[in-house]
Design a protein around this motif. Structure first.
Motif, mmCIF file in Angstrom:
data_model
loop_
_atom_site.group_PDB
_atom_site.id
_atom_site.type_symbol
_atom_site.label_atom_id
_atom_site.label_comp_id
_atom_site.label_asym_id
_atom_site.label_seq_id
_atom_site.Cartn_x
_atom_site.Cartn_y
_atom_site.Cartn_z
ATOM 1 N N PRO A 86 -6.150 0.302 -14.938
ATOM 2 C CA PRO A 86 -6.363 1.184 -13.782
ATOM 3 C C PRO A 86 -6.816 2.584 -14.192
ATOM 4 O O PRO A 86 -6.078 3.561 -14.079
ATOM 5 C CB PRO A 86 -4.987 1.209 -13.117
ATOM 6 C CG PRO A 86 -4.028 1.033 -14.255
ATOM 7 C CD PRO A 86 -4.705 0.114 -15.232
ATOM 8 N N ARG A 87 -8.066 2.690 -14.626
ATOM 9 C CA ARG A 87 -8.593 3.969 -15.096
ATOM 10 C C ARG A 87 -8.556 5.040 -14.004
ATOM 11 O O ARG A 87 -8.437 6.222 -14.284
ATOM 12 C CB ARG A 87 -10.034 3.788 -15.598
ATOM 13 C CG ARG A 87 -10.998 3.284 -14.539
ATOM 14 C CD ARG A 87 -12.353 2.957 -15.109
ATOM 15 N NE ARG A 87 -12.984 4.113 -15.728
ATOM 16 C CZ ARG A 87 -14.117 4.043 -16.425
ATOM 17 N NH1 ARG A 87 -14.710 2.865 -16.605
ATOM 18 N NH2 ARG A 87 -14.642 5.123 -16.943
ATOM 19 N N TRP A 88 -8.616 4.589 -12.757
ATOM 20 C CA TRP A 88 -8.637 5.512 -11.625
ATOM 21 C C TRP A 88 -7.325 6.292 -11.479
ATOM 22 O O TRP A 88 -7.279 7.326 -10.818
ATOM 23 C CB TRP A 88 -8.946 4.763 -10.331
ATOM 24 C CG TRP A 88 -8.265 3.432 -10.220
ATOM 25 C CD1 TRP A 88 -8.742 2.232 -10.648
ATOM 26 C CD2 TRP A 88 -6.963 3.170 -9.680
ATOM 27 N NE1 TRP A 88 -7.824 1.229 -10.404
ATOM 28 C CE2 TRP A 88 -6.738 1.785 -9.801
ATOM 29 C CE3 TRP A 88 -5.997 3.977 -9.081
ATOM 30 C CZ2 TRP A 88 -5.561 1.189 -9.363
ATOM 31 C CZ3 TRP A 88 -4.817 3.384 -8.648
ATOM 32 C CH2 TRP A 88 -4.606 2.002 -8.787
ATOM 33 N N CYS A 125 -1.182 9.286 -4.400
ATOM 34 C CA CYS A 125 0.148 9.823 -4.735
ATOM 35 C C CYS A 125 -0.031 10.999 -5.685
ATOM 36 O O CYS A 125 0.220 10.897 -6.897
ATOM 37 C CB CYS A 125 1.019 8.745 -5.359
ATOM 38 S SG CYS A 125 1.223 7.253 -4.365
ATOM 39 N N SER A 126 -0.438 12.131 -5.159
ATOM 40 C CA SER A 126 -0.856 13.254 -5.988
ATOM 41 C C SER A 126 0.290 13.866 -6.799
ATOM 42 O O SER A 126 0.032 14.566 -7.777
ATOM 43 C CB SER A 126 -1.503 14.333 -5.112
ATOM 44 O OG SER A 126 -0.601 14.767 -4.113
ATOM 45 N N PRO A 130 -2.234 -1.576 -6.199
ATOM 46 C CA PRO A 130 -2.924 -1.039 -5.014
ATOM 47 C C PRO A 130 -3.642 0.271 -5.323
ATOM 48 O O PRO A 130 -3.056 1.195 -5.881
ATOM 49 C CB PRO A 130 -1.790 -0.843 -4.004
ATOM 50 C CG PRO A 130 -0.556 -0.724 -4.820
ATOM 51 C CD PRO A 130 -0.764 -1.596 -6.021
ATOM 52 N N ARG A 131 -4.912 0.324 -4.940
ATOM 53 C CA ARG A 131 -5.720 1.524 -5.204
ATOM 54 C C ARG A 131 -5.201 2.744 -4.455
ATOM 55 O O ARG A 131 -5.521 3.878 -4.812
ATOM 56 C CB ARG A 131 -7.165 1.264 -4.783
ATOM 57 C CG ARG A 131 -7.889 0.264 -5.671
ATOM 58 C CD ARG A 131 -8.389 0.943 -6.930
ATOM 59 N NE ARG A 131 -9.115 0.044 -7.793
ATOM 60 C CZ ARG A 131 -10.276 0.346 -8.368
ATOM 61 N NH1 ARG A 131 -10.822 1.525 -8.151
ATOM 62 N NH2 ARG A 131 -10.861 -0.515 -9.172
ATOM 63 N N THR A 148 0.836 -1.192 0.000
ATOM 64 C CA THR A 148 0.000 0.000 0.000
ATOM 65 C C THR A 148 0.875 1.247 0.000
ATOM 66 O O THR A 148 1.802 1.369 0.795
ATOM 67 C CB THR A 148 -0.912 0.008 1.232
ATOM 68 O OG1 THR A 148 -1.698 -1.188 1.224
ATOM 69 C CG2 THR A 148 -1.830 1.211 1.215
ATOM 70 N N MET A 149 0.598 2.152 -0.924
ATOM 71 C CA MET A 149 1.450 3.327 -1.119
ATOM 72 C C MET A 149 0.725 4.592 -0.656
ATOM 73 O O MET A 149 -0.505 4.660 -0.630
ATOM 74 C CB MET A 149 1.818 3.495 -2.602
ATOM 75 C CG MET A 149 2.351 2.251 -3.285
ATOM 76 S SD MET A 149 4.004 1.773 -2.766
ATOM 77 C CE MET A 149 4.962 3.140 -3.367
#
Length: 809
Positions: free
Chosen positions: A520-522, A502-503, A496-497, A472-473
């Protein structure tokens, strides 16, 4: 002299000084009561005429603080109040002119009104652009000059020997022009010279001998020229020298002994990047008691050793020491006494063995250590207690990964033979910013602590044997993570979502793993994301069309090749790629994606071969959707991506025709649509792609004649093999009369001879250099709108000057 006589003498001296003070005070009082004199009309007229002879430009690439100083000049106002103008307080005559960074350009002819201002003492024209001008010999008329700054002014040619008439000069700066030829030996006239800067030019030949006889000079810079030969072995001057820059020349021979015995406060000596030879003993260096910075790097025939007579060498003020590429075979033992040393560069040498406790002693103040590209096999102990940057790349380090001190900010230890897991001690680092452990044999899972350091900017673990899931990041708000590279490991599971937090993320490379997930479209919400590499994994399903037009707008590189994606190519996804749509003017550069101590790297497939980009130009753009299961047609909207350099849709099940809109991709250098089911004719519009160096349309169902003209005249059979219904050059199958080819459409105006000639010069460079070597050169020229400076250079100069100017810009 007796006591009384001495007392009387002192009294007389005191009275003389007192009277002199009274006279001077009265004189100053009388003078200060006079009204200030206004600027003479002939001076204001000369200034206005000089201003009008030049043009005002909108911005400057080399001077960030530029603004139009002369915009407010008005002849109805006393010129002494004009910006950049200084007048004598008593006579009103112009004695100073500072127009640096004032956005002016044009010619400076010998009859310029500037040379009428013969009272000038200070003249600063730095960062103006004197197009196609040689330095006029009329500067010698300004005999009152003490300060002359012509740096970054675009002058070329030789320096007139008449400059030797400026006998009052104390500061002379001619940095970063295109001066060439030999430097005139006129320095014997400059008795008052204090600072001299001739750096970043094209001077050649030997140093003028009189420059070494100057007694008042404190700073001297001749670096980045082509000056050769040995330095003189005997000199009579330089007795006040404090800083000497001679790097990046062609100097050879031994380092002369006088450099280490000057009766001066020499604080900085830079002889790097020459051809100097011989052995320098530490006791020679230690004679420079005030030395703070020494750079002898990139002199491969130069060696360094301790004193032969066992004399202890001490360096009481040494702060920066650089001996990169100097044929050093062992860690210099004399450095143990360098208590003030903070920056040490011994990279690219032949240092063997280990960094032991012995080498680490005495270097307690060290904050920067570069031992990269050596033959080290082990690290017993890192030197210093405040070490912030350590570079051990490309050694032969074996065994477990050594734990760095808690103070470390930048750890670069890639390209070694380290094994085992990442030690738990890495979780005790206080303030890590860059951790690069790539290209080793490290294994195990990635520690969770590495993923959650708030101020960590770069984490590069590519080409190891890490397994398990990506941790998890970015669990803390305000994460600084800018670059994450986990390419070529054995990682599995989904992405990991938490990466959505990580802006600041710009670079994400998860290629060549066993990741199993949908697209990962998100990640599209990450407004700074420029590079996304998911190649060679087990990603599956369609790449969805995006509802939001704000997703992936900064993306410049996307590689999702060699996965199991299917469905149609996503039209709306391509529409969102604004970072590939707008052709940006290329600033002075080149610029690479990364930061001060670190440049991002990646692996891409170009021309069918995997290529490692150790640095990534920030203008580089590519789309690689190859080796998946995509079907349907190539979307027309791809032709809107005018900034695109590389496009690869090969090895899919695409059908339909090649859209003619691809002819709008004027920056494109590589196009691969091979191994699909594409049919129809090759659009004539593709001949507009004059920078296209690689074309692969093989193994499709294309028919009809191959277009002729421009780059299409250079492609071989391999570009078209497997299309049985194609005809025309370079294939042996000729076309029938009904299949004749049309002349390629021109993308230039009929009267645009300069632009057409310029563009073809770079197209020809592309033929010879190939894609990777010439990448973006044609693009830079084309997108800069045929810059005037380059057009004029090509019109007036031989090829050697063209290449030189391109490198400088």
């Amino acid at each position: 002299m007796g006591c009384c006589s001495m007392w009387l003498y002192r009294m007389l001296c005191f009275l003389f000084a007192f009277l002199l003070f009274q006279v001077n005070s009265s004189s100053i009082s009388l003078l200060s009561s006079r009204p200030p004199q206004s600027c003479p009309s002939e001076h204001s007229s000369a200034l206005i005429q000089f201003k009008n002879s030049l043009s005002l430009v909108s911005d400057s690439e080399i001077c960030r603080d530029s603004y139009p100083k002369t915009e407010s000049w008005n002849q109805s106002i006393d010129c002494c109040s004009w910006e950049g103008v200084t007048c004598h307080s008593l006579t009103g005559r112009v004695i100073g002119l500072d127009l640096s960074c004032s956005l002016l350009e044009g010619n400076l002819p010998s009859n310029s009104s500037l040379f009428l201002l013969q009272d000038l003492q200070w003249l600063n024209l730095a960062h103006l652009n004197f197009i196609d001008s040689q330095i006029p010999s009329e500067f010698s008329k300004l005999r009152s000059l003490t300060h002359l700054n012509l740096s970054y002014t675009g002058f070329h040619g030789s320096i007139p020997s008449s400059l030797g008439n400026l006998t009052k000069i104390t500061f002379l700066h001619l940095k970063s022009n295109n001066f060439e030829g030999q430097i005139p030996d006129v320095f014997g006239n400059f008795k008052k010279l204090i600072m001299l800067d001739f750096s970043f030019n094209n001077f050649h030949g030997l140093f003028p001998s009189s420059v070494f006889n100057l007694t008042g000079v404190t700073d001297m810079a001749f670096n980045n020229n082509h000056l050769g030969g040995p330095l003189p072995y005997n000199i009579s001057g330089l007795s006040n020298l404090q800083r000497l820059f001679l790097s990046a020349n062609l100097l050879d021979g031994r380092v002369p002994g006088w450099l280490f015995s000057l009766p001066v406060n020499l604080a900085l000596l830079d002889l790097s990047s020459n051809n100097l030879s011989g052995n320098i003993e530490s006791c020679m260096l230690s004679k420079l008691r005030n030395l703070q910075e020494l750079d002898l790097s990139n002199n491969s025939l130069l060696s360094l050793s301790s004193c032969s007579n066992d004399v202890n060498s001490t360096f009481p003020k040494l702060n920066i020491l650089c001996f990169s590429s100097c044929n050093i075979h062992q860690f210099p033992s004399f450095l143990r006494a360098s208590e003030t040393l903070s920056h040490l560069d011994l990279s690219n040498n032949k240092i063997q063995g280990s960094i032991s406790k012995l080498e680490a002693e005495g270097l307690e103040s060290l904050t920067y250590l570069d031992l990269s590209f050596n033959l080290l096999t082990n690290v017993d102990q890192f030197p210093g207690k405040t070490l912030q940057t350590i570079d051990l790349r490309s050694n032969s380090l074996q065994g477990p990964l050594p734990t760095p001190p808690h103070s470390i900010h930048h750890l670069l230890i890639s390209e070694n033979e380290l094994t085992g897991e990442i030690p738990s001690g890495f979780c005790n680092i206080t303030f890590p910013q860059v951790l690069d452990m790539s290209k080793n044999n490290l294994s195990g899972i990635i520690p969770r602590c590495l993923a959650n350091y708030r101020f960590l900017s770069v984490l590069n673990l590519r080409m190891n044997n890490f397994d398990g899931k990506i941790p998890t990041m970015c669990t803390d708000e305000g994460s600084w993570l800018r670059s994450l590279n986990l390419n070529n490991n054995q990682l599995e599971g989904p992405i990991p979502r938490s990466l959505v937090n990580c802006s600041e993320l710009e670079f994400l490379d998860l290629g060549n793993n066993n990741l199993n997930d949908s697209f990962p479209r998100w990640l599209g919400v990450l407004s700074s994301l420029q590079i996304l590499v998911l190649r060679s994994n087990k990603f599956h399903g369609p790449v969805p069309n995006l509802r939001s037009t704000s997703f992936f707008t900064s993306l410049r590189v996307i590689d999702i090749s060699q996965n199991e994606f299917n469905g149609h190519l996503p039209t709306k996804f391509f529409q969102n790629l604004k970072g590939m749509k707008d052709i940006h003017e290329q600033p002075a550069g080149p610029y690479y994606i990364g930061e001060l101590y670190y440049k991002d790297s990646m692996i891409l497939t170009i021309k069918g071969l995997e290529r490692t980009f150790e640095k990534i130009l920030d203008i580089f753009t590519t789309i690689d959707f190859s080796s998946n299961q995509f079907e349907g047609q190539v979307p027309e909207v791809v032709g809107e991506l005018k900034d695109l350099l590389v496009l690869n849709f090969s090895h899919n099940s695409l059908t339909g025709q090649i859209p003619s809109s691809l002819g709008n991709l004027l920056a494109l250098e590589s196009l691969d649509l091979s191994s699909n089911k594409i049919e129809g004719r090759i659009p004539m519009q593709l001949t507009n792609l004059i920078f296209l160096a690689v074309l692969n349309l093989s193994q499709n169902n294309l028919v009809g004649p191959i277009p002729r003209g421009y780059q299409f005249n250079t492609f071989t059979n391999d570009s078209y093999i497997g299309n049985l219904q194609l005809c025309g050059f370079p294939l042996s199958k000729e076309c029938g009369e009904s299949e004749g080819t049309e002349a390629p459409p021109s993308i230039f105006d009929e009267d645009d001879d300069n632009g057409r000639a310029l563009t073809w010069k770079f197209a020809m460079m592309g033929y010879g250099c190939g894609l990777v070597l010439g990448l973006s050169m044609g693009y830079i020229v084309f997108t800069a709108g045929k810059p005037a400076w380059l057009v004029k250079i090509i019109q007036r100069a031989p090829n050697q000057k063209v290449r030189r100017q391109i490198q400088k810009n």
